[in-house]
Design an enzyme around this catalytic site. Structure first.
Site, PDB file in Angstrom:
ATOM      1  N   ASP A  94      30.586  47.893  34.588  1.00  0.00           N
ATOM      2  CA  ASP A  94      31.183  47.110  35.661  1.00  0.00           C
ATOM      3  C   ASP A  94      32.271  47.946  36.341  1.00  0.00           C
ATOM      4  O   ASP A  94      33.178  48.463  35.680  1.00  0.00           O
ATOM      5  CB  ASP A  94      31.783  45.834  35.058  1.00  0.00           C
ATOM      6  CG  ASP A  94      32.252  44.835  36.090  1.00  0.00           C
ATOM      7  OD1 ASP A  94      31.732  44.863  37.218  1.00  0.00           O
ATOM      8  OD2 ASP A  94      33.134  44.009  35.759  1.00  0.00           O
ATOM      9  N   ASP A 116      31.456  51.592  42.156  1.00  0.00           N
ATOM     10  CA  ASP A 116      32.273  50.848  43.118  1.00  0.00           C
ATOM     11  C   ASP A 116      33.080  51.818  43.966  1.00  0.00           C
ATOM     12  O   ASP A 116      34.139  52.286  43.569  1.00  0.00           O
ATOM     13  CB  ASP A 116      33.205  49.879  42.379  1.00  0.00           C
ATOM     14  CG  ASP A 116      34.080  49.073  43.331  1.00  0.00           C
ATOM     15  OD1 ASP A 116      33.913  49.222  44.559  1.00  0.00           O
ATOM     16  OD2 ASP A 116      34.919  48.294  42.843  1.00  0.00           O
ATOM     17  N   HIS A 190      38.992  38.654  41.954  1.00  0.00           N
ATOM     18  CA  HIS A 190      39.150  38.989  40.541  1.00  0.00           C
ATOM     19  C   HIS A 190      40.316  38.242  39.899  1.00  0.00           C
ATOM     20  O   HIS A 190      41.291  37.902  40.568  1.00  0.00           O
ATOM     21  CB  HIS A 190      39.375  40.501  40.373  1.00  0.00           C
ATOM     22  CG  HIS A 190      38.173  41.315  40.707  1.00  0.00           C
ATOM     23  ND1 HIS A 190      38.170  42.295  41.674  1.00  0.00           N
ATOM     24  CD2 HIS A 190      36.918  41.297  40.204  1.00  0.00           C
ATOM     25  CE1 HIS A 190      36.972  42.849  41.741  1.00  0.00           C
ATOM     26  NE2 HIS A 190      36.193  42.268  40.866  1.00  0.00           N
TER      27      HIS A 190
END
Length: 333
Positions: A94, A116, A190
């Site tokens: 992740d 990312d 988040h």
């Protein structure tokens, strides 16, 4: 080099194809500890759901890369031991923030990675995303990339403001990177404090914060641009108020913690959104159970005594997400 197939893991390709066609989403639960892993596997087996076990860079540093490799292999064996003949478990990175980290995870047995580069200039994001994809696809590892920026804080991922994904960029980005799925920004965030109080309204009856709705218009535009392409939502914990209330009741201090309403996640799951990330809810469920246990049993000090109810509370939450929110129950095989 450890091949994920030798660990019994699967990648996300077929999993996502079925989810998009079937109008449900695969749960992507973050984990750091054995108890979280056990709860995830137990919930997936009991509900007959495919599942993604994901770790952030910080979680990988905390747990140790080698231990994680064996935990993933153990998760598959554990699922079979619990009666699931053909578990579908993905080990996913992740928010990988560099090509080197993504490569290292692939070499250590991950079956899926996320790069990312959403905070980088557009062209640089494409360049490094493509580099990750080219390496990963040699080993049949699937790659998730991100376009758009989520606000909030979780582990080492932090941003003050969000920037919605621009639908006009998605075709160019997906084509040039070759990514297998795309994480987008439509208003999720988040952490346990997904919205500031001034961004919300207050329920006049309960006084609880009500967050702004997700930008489904952006999602639908992206679906039109990339029909059938797997879309991912990050920052999608609902921050259940019962867990927050328990934490606060037993000595915690989480004022105005607020998440994404589950009815909105339910709606998203029926679209091209086929992977929904959930991390904060697991932390809250674990912390609520531990805080309650310590207050009710101040004489106890054996970690097994308080981690067992923590594991049970996380399992209960995972099952709820799978069955009542994402609709992935009964989808194995």
């Amino acid at each position: 080099m450890v091949n994920y197939k030798d660990l019994g893991l699967v990648n996300t390709r077929e999993m996502f194809k079925k989810a998009v066609a079937g109008g449900y989403a695969i749960p992507a639960f973050n984990f750091n500890t054995m108890e979280q892993m056990q709860a995830i596997v137990q919930a997936a087996v009991e509900t007959k759901s495919p599942v993604i076990m994901q770790v952030s860079k910080g979680a990988r540093n905390y747990a140790n890369a080698t231990i994680l490799r064996y935990m993933a292999e153990g998760a598959v064996a554990y699922a079979k031991e619990l009666g699931c003949e053909k578990p579908e478990i993905v080990l996913h990175l992740d928010h990988g923030d560099s090509f080197e980290l993504c490569k290292d995870c692939i070499d250590m047995g991950f079956s899926s990675v996320m790069y990312d580069g959403s905070s980088l200039p557009y062209e640089e994001n494409i360049k490094i995303s493509r580099q990750v994809v080219e390496y990963a696809h040699q080993f049949d590892v699937t790659v998730e990339c991100e376009l758009g920026v989520l606000a909030g804080v979780e582990d080492e991922v932090a941003s003050e403001v969000s920037h919605y994904t621009k639908p006009e960029e998605v075709i160019d980005f997906a084509t040039r990177t070759g990514c297998d799925s795309l994480a987008i920004s439509i208003g999720t965030s988040h952490g346990a404090y997904k919205f500031k109080p001034e961004q919300c309204t207050r329920d006049p009856k309960t006084g609880k914060l009500v967050p702004p709705p997700l930008a489904f218009d952006v999602l639908h535009e992206i679906e039109k641009k990339l029909p059938g392409f797997p879309i991912v939502l990050h920052g999608s914990s609902s921050v259940p108020q019962d867990e927050v209330d328990t934490i606060n009741k037993f000595g915690g201090n989480l004022p105005d913690a607020v998440g994404i309403p589950e009815e909105q996640l339910r709606e998203a799951s029926k679209s091209a959104v086929c992977k929904i990330n959930i991390d904060s809810d697991s932390r809250l469920a674990m912390t609520a159970a531990v805080r309650k246990y310590f207050v009710e049993h101040p004489e106890h000090f054996d970690p097994r005594q308080y981690l067992k109810p923590a594991r049970e509370n996380m399992k209960k939450m995972y099952i709820h997400k799978i069955v009542d929110v994402l609709g992935s129950d009964g989808k194995l095989g």
